[in-house]
Design an enzyme around this catalytic site. Structure first.
Site, PDB file in Angstrom:
ATOM      1  N   PHE A  69       0.834  -1.200   0.000  1.00  0.00           N
ATOM      2  CA  PHE A  69       0.000   0.000   0.000  1.00  0.00           C
ATOM      3  C   PHE A  69       0.869   1.250   0.000  1.00  0.00           C
ATOM      4  CE2 PHE A  69      -2.688  -3.158   2.091  1.00  0.00           C
ATOM      5  CZ  PHE A  69      -3.942  -2.927   1.543  1.00  0.00           C
ATOM      6  N   ASP A  70       0.519   2.194  -0.847  1.00  0.00           N
ATOM      7  CA  ASP A  70       1.009   3.551  -0.658  1.00  0.00           C
ATOM      8  C   ASP A  70       0.301   4.100   0.579  1.00  0.00           C
ATOM      9  OD1 ASP A  70       2.134   6.148  -1.275  1.00  0.00           O
ATOM     10  OD2 ASP A  70       0.119   6.692  -1.935  1.00  0.00           O
ATOM     11  N   LYS A  71       0.918   5.042   1.286  1.00  0.00           N
ATOM     12  CA  LYS A  71       0.276   5.567   2.497  1.00  0.00           C
ATOM     13  C   LYS A  71      -0.678   6.709   2.189  1.00  0.00           C
ATOM     14  CE  LYS A  71       2.196   8.478   5.469  1.00  0.00           C
ATOM     15  NZ  LYS A  71       1.172   9.535   5.746  1.00  0.00           N
TER      16      LYS A  71
END
Length: 641
Positions: free
Chosen positions: A315-317
């Site tokens: 996941f990108d944050k």
């Protein structure tokens, strides 16, 4: 009914009529031969039944033979002609009728599967009410021009893509984004064709109409995805290319050895790889259609099958695990007023396109209450001109972005640096101990902090927070329960990343990453043997999305680029669609295996039955068609996943 109407009706229902006539003739011929001694009449009717039901089949078989691509219809035609030649008229009619009936039912079922999005097309109204020359006028929805104002009353379907310019309402966006709850829309919000205006009246400035709408693009991509072959389909097609001639050779060989024409013809019939060929496509088509109705756009069977092997989701944050709505949480000045700190930061960031810069600029213009000094309200909001609401922030004299680190600007003869510790270290700017303590304390809360430097001296810091999505911990847990590892990739520093990872419950995290660093991390995971899905916004994370085995773009509604480039696109910013998409892909993969297994098992059992004289020609065709319908129905289960 006139002749033209009859012709149109026949063309529309041709296959059903042929099957019905063939079936009636077959039943009449068999009955006549069974209850009377009219053998010649019975034989004639049965041959007619075979001709009526088999004419189109034989035409296709002829084209298969002339193009040197022997298929199922070639086998059926050979079996029927052979049965007539040896006087087995009942078997010939039975084989043709059962194959025609199976093909008709198969076609109906596949059309139903492929038309899973037909209800979406029906959601878009044919007409729109537009304001032209100061009057309301009803026109075709396809004729609405870009920039025109469309009026949508409560309860009506929105006919165009556009932006709300007046009114507010709750809009049901399920047909486009799959969101179950209505979404509040007001001035400036985007709406999509095919969605439903539930409450108030809306005036919408058109940005897309006709075929140039988000819904139409979705339908087009889904149709393309359903047509694209998956690796399993391609493998089976290559197999069938050699399998069919082998069946013919086996049949000829059996006749040469046994002199049993019925045995040879039965081998032709049971050797048809119908269930094997139709099984994978119906699974793929059903899954893609289901996903689209749920707000998940899959690019094709290849990506769907690959997604079924995912064992790690990265996941990108920002904007993925978080809401992407960064706001200033605290402004602290060190030997400077908080208002001056915020003003300088806003000047430096004014031309920045980074989300942190946007948050600083917004706080300086519209949110004076966000300004504090050492975490406490300064009480200066009403007197400091830097904090006047909606005031204009001056432009910097010059401006330079240092990717992943911050910005450097000049204004009124002074240098302003706004950035993280990396940028300050790079420029050999000393960070006072009290500043370091403040930054650590804020980062341990999961906030991102930037330093504000004036002429080489740190004069303040701004803490910003991007709220986590409420569903993020549950989504991560759901993936972990499915045996899938999770990792977070972020440009934030170690302390912020650790705080967010702990709050979400994610397995691992990588901090202080530039976009190219995220790509490298994805490559490392793949080299370690993982099948990796990367979840991001489809634009900023493009390198890592492209590098991952499966790139999943969030919030793609209205973004044609994301729809075009992503392997999977979540039409809404709905994290809960990710476990659904991954588990649907895994279910599809197993469904394909089930269909292939059932097809192979059926052919094997039929072959054994023929060789032991337990399976007749008609029974073989009946079981064969039953296996075709069985794999279709099994694949259709994915429509209700």
């Amino acid at each position: 009914m006139d002749t033209q109407s009859v012709k149109q009706y026949y063309r529309k229902h041709q296959q059903a009529i042929i099957v019905a006539v063939s079936g009636l003739l077959y039943a009449a011929g068999w009955t006549l031969g069974y209850v009377s001694a009219f053998d010649t009449a019975s034989a004639s009717i049965l041959i007619l039944a075979a001709i009526v039901g088999g004419y189109d089949i034989a035409k296709t078989a002829y084209h298969e033979v002339t193009s040197r691509t022997l298929g199922i219809k070639t086998l059926v035609t050979l079996a029927a002609v052979g049965a007539i030649v040896i006087g087995s008229y009942w078997e010939a009619a039975a084989v043709v009728f059962l194959f025609a009936l199976g093909s008709y039912l198969e076609g109906r079922t596949m059309r139903k599967t492929r038309n899973a999005l037909e209800e979406l097309l029906e959601m878009t109204p044919d007409t729109a009410t537009v304001r032209r020359d100061g009057k309301q006028k009803e026109v075709s929805a396809r004729e609405v021009e870009e920039g025109e104002i469309v009026i949508v009353k409560p309860g009506e379907n929105i006919p165009v893509d556009g932006d709300v310019v007046e009114g507010e309402s709750a809009v049901n966006q399920a047909p486009v984004t799959g969101e179950s709850a209505p979404v509040h829309k007001a001035d400036g919000d985007e709406v999509y064709a095919g969605t439903i205006n539930q409450e108030g009246s809306l005036e919408v400035r058109t940005t897309g109409s006709g075929t140039d709408t988000t819904l139409q693009r979705i339908i087009q991509r889904v149709e393309e995805a359903q047509e694209a072959q998956s690796p399993t389909e391609s493998l089976i097609d290559r197999f069938a290319k050699y399998y069919t001639p082998s069946v013919i050779a086996l049949s000829i060989g059996a006749y040469v050895v046994t002199q049993n024409a019925i045995l040879s013809l039965t081998l032709l019939v049971i050797g048809c790889p119908g269930a094997l060929v139709i099984g994978p496509p119906v699974s793929i088509v059903s899954a893609i259609g289901n996903a689209a109705r749920s707000g998940v756009l899959m690019k094709g069977g290849e990506h769907l099958e690959r997604a079924g092997k995912i064992d790690l989701v990265a996941f990108d944050k920002t904007g993925t695990l978080t809401k992407g709505e960064t706001a200033v949480a605290d402004v602290t000045g060190f030997d400077a007023k908080a208002g001056d700190v915020l003003e300088l930061a806003a000047i430096a960031e004014k031309k920045s396109e980074h989300h942190l810069g946007d948050a600083i600029l917004e706080a300086a213009q519209d949110r004076p209450a966000a300004v504090t000094d050492g975490g406490a309200a300064t009480g200066q909001a009403d007197t400091n001109p830097a904090l006047t609401e909606a005031r204009s922030v001056p432009n910097p004299d010059d401006f330079d972005v240092v990717a992943g680190k911050g910005v450097i600007a000049h204004h009124d003869g002074r240098e302003i640096v706004v950035g993280n510790r990396k940028l300050l270290d790079e420029r050999e700017i000393k960070i006072p101990e009290e500043v370091g303590d403040y930054v650590r304390e804020r980062e341990e809360r999961g906030e991102t902090v930037v330093h504000i430097v004036r002429d080489g001296v740190v004069i303040g810091a701004i803490a910003m927070r991007d709220e986590l999505r409420e569903v993020a911990p549950g989504v991560v847990q759901e993936l972990q329960d499915a045996g899938i590892e999770t990792v977070m990739l972020t440009g934030d520093n170690e302390r912020v990343a650790a705080a967010v990872a702990e709050e979400v419950g994610i397995d691992d995290y990588r901090a202080e990453l530039l976009p190219e660093d995220k790509q490298t991390v994805i490559e490392e995971y793949r080299k370690d043997g993982h099948v990796v899905a990367m979840v991001g916004d489809g634009i900023n994370d493009a390198p890592s999305l492209a590098t991952a085995d499966v790139g999943i773009a969030m919030g793609a509604a209205g973004t044609d680029t994301a729809i075009e480039t992503a392997d999977m696109a979540l039409m809404a910013d709905d994290l809960e669609r990710i476990p659904y998409a991954v588990t649907l892909s895994k279910a599809t993969r197993w469904n394909i295996y089930e269909n292939v297994g059932l097809a192979v098992l059926t052919v094997s059992l039929l072959l054994a039955g023929v060789l032991t004289s337990y399976v007749t020609l008609a029974l073989g065709m009946l079981v064969h068609e039953a296996s075709v319908l069985a794999v279709i129905l099994n694949g259709m289960r994915l429509l209700r996943y």
